[in-house]
Design an enzyme around this catalytic site. Structure first.
Site, short mmCIF file in Angstrom:
data_model
loop_
_atom_site.label_atom_id
_atom_site.label_comp_id
_atom_site.label_asym_id
_atom_site.label_seq_id
_atom_site.Cartn_x
_atom_site.Cartn_y
_atom_site.Cartn_z
N GLY A 137 0.81 -1.23 0.00
CA GLY A 137 0.00 0.00 0.00
C GLY A 137 0.83 1.27 0.00
N ASP A 190 -3.16 7.21 7.48
CA ASP A 190 -2.64 5.85 7.31
C ASP A 190 -3.21 4.91 8.36
OD1 ASP A 190 -1.16 3.73 6.15
OD2 ASP A 190 0.39 3.97 7.66
#
Lengths: 398, 564
Positions: free
Chosen positions: B201, B310
């Site tokens: 990611g 995040d």
């Protein structure tokens, strides 16, 4: 002597013990015969040590004599001397240098101006380079790509234990290993490979003498594969070295070396644009820099001393560059070296890095793959690497 | 002729030896059937699945080691494994044989009673792999099914080994690691299908979940976590941002056999800069319930809309049944990076409850399960925000453990705050795709925190001087909860009080899962220590000095038993 270097130069960089061992035996039998310039002039000749059977470098049948021999003859002529030959076997590696130390000859051809090499061969000095030796890319003319990086996955031919073997491995290339240049050529013939990174002179010669080879030599190569080559002389004979240096300079200026080079298809190795180098920009091979010896591995990028002006020009230290460098750092470096260069403890803290800008450049470009530091030359341009360095060097100390 | 015969004779002898040594093990290897996996709770001696059972409860039914005698726990043996990488593994144990992935170097089979190695498979990685892995050469482990061992490699291959001798059976390249696709999870295996998601990611991959046939390695289904054109939610990704949209599903899924659903948490949308992907970014930072046979999305729940921190939802989705206000809840719980423990109804994905389990200052989760963020706590382009928890989360990927009887959850937590802001970035293959800066405000701390699911309240909290970032917890029927720390301590606490009852300092920091198993009538506790992984790489100022100065790398398998 080039054979010694091309086949075992990886060892110069890595296996100091072995080379030192080989030298110690040479030391025992060495004589301190001093041959200053005057002695040569009185004698009227200068003796060259060269391999008896190693074209395109040299050949005792003298038909043709070889690139090294012809350059030596031109140098001797410029010095007002005759060149005579002393044939040796360079496969013996460092032992071959005994011929020079023992006074069997006065100079050896084709030695790298490489610090690690000179550190070990401590009785030896190397003159200004007369060409850039090293390793060139040999590629099949009809191959689907003429770019080395496109073969990273499919494989690149190399000779075992040579510099490209090690460097390409570090950069994640698939390699196909061969024991000799002849085996590489056979592999091309059998269509096992489309591309190889091999000793540049052998590659140039193979293509030059056989127009039907279907191969071409790329003069653009990786910085790590270029070694400026000079004449090996006994270290004490500084005036002989100076005279040879002067002769090389003159012969480069008047085009003599260039002409000899053309006769043997010697490629003009230069740094490929994509993997550009920082300070010492690529120069034509026949005008290789006389300034400093090339250093091994990481340091090969840079001359030892940098003026403040050169540093400022190579690494402009303005806010815009720092900010761009910071962004690039986030993309490439942050995931290991940490936010703002603050390491979490398991990876080197960049704020403690002791090297200069140029050394950091070389490390980023070729990596320290065995320690997990990637080689970034395929992903970051030279300009991007410089900006990262400017940013890292701008970080406040701990 | 004589020489030939001699050689032939030698070969025969060698063959005889080989065939006598292998069956010795093959007799011991008990096939890992679907039935054994479904009934894991009835086989206390084994630890067959990554999370011990399909619900990943990390609860051992063994009760020989108790709160009363745990003080006598001592090493049965400790084995150096020959790796300097972070050891995030949870080993698995089948009928006295442990299968252990030593980062991406080796897969070992170890006889648990003696520590003797039965076989070793050597893994190889491309020389340039480190560039494409966010967090070191880490793996969570290998998984078992039938007579095979399954392992996902960092360069995005899936391999199947013969469990009896460690020989390769099949191998499939699943994705291009040079585009940032890596595998660090232990595969999820259900009904003859081995399933994996990819990490990456931070490199602008798009989350993919694949199921392959365990026998052949052939693909059975593939699901993209990010909606594709025409799929619901595609329009929640502005500026054409799905292409490198992230939402990586990078931890082992859980499984509910009653509904045939697998539960996959998904990671952050990419890049971290939220302004570059306006909209909710459906599919990212969510829990996805996929049909185990088809990979079809049956329901999904998004914890974080348009993530700016995040705050992945990758965390293990543990299934547990309990009673709340007198009504039964078929729960699936996740302790989220944002510091809240969510309970959803696993039959439909509906929000049930949430409770803060860590130091949270950004706001709260409301009664509908939506985040309510306080002003100044959302970073943006040119907007700095200082908040807790950091992007490491109130909980990292260290797995929680539950006790199914008491419905208590034991969560390894982190207390670490960060200052973040966003900036423009552009996708560049082989580099990270973040568009954000984040610096820890100071050294982090940690705690093992117990939450009573029935009351949705924190029961107790055991403090630790460093974050419990990666050491997964274990509960046992002896009333104990175990957890490993970055200091290298393996700690045993009383489940009811949180009181520390036992502590052993292993040779390196612990970033892997503690397990328990039985062999020869004896209960064992095991953990692999070996400091590394994301924390020392990414946490910078968040790493406490005592960790920096006194914890060294080096993998060791530590197996404990009760002393006299």
């Amino acid at each position: 002597m080039t054979r010694l270097w091309t086949t075992s130069s990886a060892f110069f960089a890595y296996v100091f013990v072995l080379t030192a061992l080989a030298l110690s035996s040479g030391y025992a039998s060495a004589q301190s015969t001093i041959m200053p310039m005057q002695v040569l002039k009185d004698r009227g000749n200068i003796r060259l040590c060269a391999d008896a059977e190693f074209l395109p470098h040299s050949d005792s049948k003298m038909n043709p004599p070889g690139f090294d021999v012809e350059v030596a003859q031109a140098v001797a002529k410029h010095m007002g001397l005759d060149a005579t030959m002393h044939w040796v076997v360079t496969m013996k590696g460092f032992r071959a240098l005994r011929n020079l130390y023992d006074g069997e000859c006065d100079f050896f051809m084709g030695l790298p101006r490489d610090e690690s090499f000179l550190d070990e061969a401590f009785k030896l000095d190397v003159t200004s380079p007369y060409y850039n030796g090293g390793f060139a890319t040999l590629v099949r003319k009809d191959a689907k790509s003429q770019t080395l990086t496109d073969y990273k996955a499919s494989g690149v031919g190399v000779i075992m234990a040579t510099v490209p073997d090690v460097r390409l491995f570090e950069r994640g290339y698939q390699r196909k290993l061969y024991r000799s240049f002849e085996e590489v050529m056979a592999a091309f013939h059998n269509k096992e490979i489309d591309v190889a990174v091999v000793p540049a002179l052998e590659a140039g010669w193979a293509v030059y003498k056989d127009e039907q080879s279907g191969l071409r030599v790329l003069a653009d190569t990786d910085k790590a594969f270029i070694y400026p080559m000079g004449f090996g002389v006994r270290k004490k004979e500084k005036d002989v070295k100076a005279a040879i240096d002067a002769a090389i300079e003159a012969l480069q200026k008047d085009g003599t070396i260039e002409k000899i080079r053309a006769k043997y298809g010697v490629p003009a190795l230069a740094v490929a644009a994509a993997g550009a180098q920082p300070a010492a920009e690529a120069k034509p091979a026949d005008a290789a820099p006389a300034a400093e010896p090339a250093k091994p591995k990481d340091e090969s990028a840079a001359p030892a001393a940098h003026s403040a002006e050169a540093l400022a020009a190579d690494f402009p230290n303005d806010e815009k560059t720092i900010d761009k460098g910071r962004r690039l750092y986030k993309q490439a470096c942050y995931k290991c070296h940490g936010e703002n260069g603050v390491s979490g403890g398991t990876i080197p803290d960049l704020r403690r890095y002791k090297g200069d800008h140029y050394e950091m450049f070389a490390t980023i470009q070729s990596g320290r793959v065995e320690k997990g530091m990637p080689a970034w030359n395929d992903y970051l341009t030279a300009d991007e690497i410089k900006k990262i360095i400017v940013y890292v060097k701008s970080l406040p100390p701990e | 002729m004589t020489t030939k015969r001699l050689l032939l004779g030698t070969a025969l002898i060698a063959a005889t030896f080989a065939s006598t040594s292998v069956p010795a093990l093959s007799l011991d290897w008990k096939d890992v059937t679907e039935d054994r996996l479904l009934n894991a709770d009835k086989n206390p001696d084994d630890w067959l699945l990554y999370g011990r059972n399909y619900g990943a409860q990390r609860h051992s039914p063994l009760s020989q080691i108790t709160t009363k005698n745990v003080a006598k726990l001592k090493p049965a043996y400790q084995i150096a494994l020959g790796s300097l990488d972070g050891q995030e593994v949870t080993p698995v144990v089948n009928n006295g044989i442990m299968i252990l992935a030593v980062s991406h170097q080796y897969i070992d089979a170890v006889e648990v009673a003696t520590g003797k190695r039965l076989w070793r498979y050597e893994l190889t990685l491309p020389a340039d792999i480190d560039q494409f892995a966010c967090c070191g050469r880490v793996t969570k482990g290998a998984s078992l099914y039938g007579d095979k061992v399954f392992f996902g490699t960092l360069d995005a291959r899936l391999i199947a080994l013969n469990a009896k001798d460690g020989k390769l059976v099949w191998e499939k390249k699943l994705e291009d690691y040079k585009s940032g696709y890596t595998i660090t999870m232990a595969p999820t295996i259900v009904k003859g299908k081995v399933m994996v998601g990819f990490a990456g990611g931070e490199f602008g991959i798009t989350g993919q979940i694949l199921a392959l046939d365990t026998e052949t390695g052939n693909e059975v289904w593939k699901t993209s976590t990010v909606p594709q054109p025409g799929e619901p939610g595609y329009d929640t990704w502005g500026l054409d941002s799905t292409k490198y949209g992230g939402a990586a599903s990078w931890l082992t899924a859980t499984y509910d056999p009653a509904q045939n659903l697998t539960f996959w948490g998904t990671g952050n949308p990419a890049p971290w800069n939220a302004a570059m992907r306006p909209g909710d970014n459906v599919g990212s930072t969510s829990l996805l319930a996929l049909d185990a046979d088809t990979g079809k999305k049956v329901w999904q729940f998004q914890h974080v809309q348009n993530d700016a921190w995040d705050w992945d939802s990758m965390n293990e989705a543990v299934t547990i049944d309990f009673e709340k206000d007198g009504k039964p809840v078929k729960g699936v719980i996740q302790a989220h990076k944002n510091g809240f423990l969510y309970t959803l109804d696993r039959t439909n994905g509906k929000f049930v409850q949430a409770v803060a389990f860590a130091n949270v200052d950004w706001g709260t989760v409301n009664a509908q399960g939506k985040m309510e963020v306080l002003p100044g706590k959302r970073p943006g382009v040119g907007v700095k925000a200082t908040l807790c928890p950091s992007f490491f989360g109130g909980k990292g990927w260290a797995h929680l453990a539950v006790d199914p009887k008491s419905a208590m959850a034991f969560i390894p937590t982190m207390d670490m705050c960060v200052t973040m802001d966003h900036e423009e970035t552009s996708y560049k293959k082989g580099t990270m795709y973040l568009g954000a800066s984040g610096e820890m405000t100071g050294p982090g701390k940690g705690a093992l925190t117990a939450v009573d699911l029935k009351t949705n309240k924190v029961a107790w909290s055991w403090p630790n001087p460093s974050p419990l970032q990666a050491g997964s917890a274990l509960t046992t029927d002896g009333g104990l909860v175990f957890v490993g720390t970055l200091e290298g301590n393996l700690v045993a606490l009383d489940q009811t009080s949180g009181k520390e009852l036992w502590n052993y300092r292993t040779p390196s920091g612990i970033v892997g899962g503690t397990i328990s198993f039985g062999s020869g009538g004896k209960q064992y506790i095991a953990v692999v220590s070996g400091y590394g992984g994301a924390f020392p790489l990414w946490a910078g100022k968040g790493v406490p000095d005592h960790i920096k100065n006194s914890v060294n790398k080096g993998a060791v398998l530590n197996v404990f038993e009760l002393g006299e």
